[in-house]
Design an enzyme around this catalytic site. Sequence first.
Site, PDB file in Angstrom:
ATOM      1  N   SER A 105     -19.914 -21.832  -7.738  1.00 55.17           N
ATOM      2  CA  SER A 105     -20.292 -21.013  -6.582  1.00 55.17           C
ATOM      3  C   SER A 105     -20.677 -19.613  -6.991  1.00 55.17           C
ATOM      4  CB  SER A 105     -19.106 -20.899  -5.620  1.00 55.17           C
ATOM      5  OG  SER A 105     -18.690 -22.157  -5.188  1.00 55.17           O
ATOM      6  N   HIS A 126     -25.885 -25.829  -6.747  1.00 56.01           N
ATOM      7  CA  HIS A 126     -24.777 -25.450  -5.864  1.00 56.01           C
ATOM      8  C   HIS A 126     -24.936 -26.132  -4.511  1.00 56.01           C
ATOM      9  CE1 HIS A 126     -22.669 -22.450  -3.111  1.00 56.01           C
ATOM     10  NE2 HIS A 126     -21.715 -23.045  -3.806  1.00 56.01           N
TER      11      HIS A 126
END
Length: 268
Positions: A105, A126
């Site tokens: 992240s 992601h």
Amino acid sequence: MGTGIAQAFLQSGFDVVLVGRSEESAKKGLDLMNAGISKAIAKGSLKESDRNNMLSRLKVTNKYDAISGSALVIEAVSEILESKISVLRECEKYAKGSLIATNTSSISITLLANSLANPEMFIGMHFFNPVPVMKPVEIITGEKTSQKATELAFKFSEMCDKTPIKVKDYPGFVANSILMPMLNEAILLLEKNVATKEGIDAIVKLGLRHPMGPLELADFIGLDVCLDITNSIYKATKDEKYKPERLLVEMVEQKKLGKKIGEGFYKY
Ligand SMILES: NC(=O)c1ccc[n+]([C@@H]2O[C@H](COP(=O)([O-])OP(=O)(O)OC[C@H]3O[C@@H](n4cnc5c(N)ncnc54)[C@H](O)[C@@H]3O)[C@@H](O)[C@H]2O)c1
């Protein structure tokens, strides 16, 4: 996130290997995936017959050698630099020539790539939570990521019915650069008794038209995951807006990690 990503690829017809760090954690992964499939069946997006079909294409193991020959490997372990590096090195060992992606992240793709033998075939993908439902995938290239790897990451995302979006290798990329200060602010408002947790969430949902309030969302993400992400962005930027609020640190110390363990800001 690992089981969500695996479920999304199974739903799109891929063969998937889910690797846990122990037999117990691999079994937990399978249970989580079954729960995810049941949820999708209850909502009408999958049929009961899809379950057998999907599970027949899934292998669950704690052995890395099962990934050899895979076209794509996605790492989704905890947001801790050392853990990611050691897992990614194992992946490289067994999946030579494969595209290796991280679901980080916030950690720099170039930083992770520096510990790998083949940084050209390494990229950030992601995904968003819950993966089977959420469309975007932030695609983050490192300094040495090849054009071929970037094209493959876009292709695999699209084959998995996602919307890939290219993003610069920047701490927190786009989503968490915006989200983490907002969650931190909501936690600060709670700490200062500006409103109740229900009040803060209701104002953001009703007034700002967010589907979830920030405290509910933090519980859903996992408070330990939020803490790791905001710490990682703070370390990289030194920007005070990413410094984790005291209450978040205390809740993680008290093992109130959110929905996944039954208690965070709310009880589940
Ligand atoms: N939770 C979210 O909403 C969300 C969204 C997008 C991306 N992410 C990212 O996905 C990754 C995983 O997050 P999560 O929410 O699934 O966390 P989680 O804590 O629910 O799961 C992490 C998993 O990693 C495993 N693990 C940790 N260290 C390991 C190691 N050394 N070897 C093998 N397995 C190991 C743990 O056993 C656990 O099963 C993180 O990088 C996180 O930043 C999370």
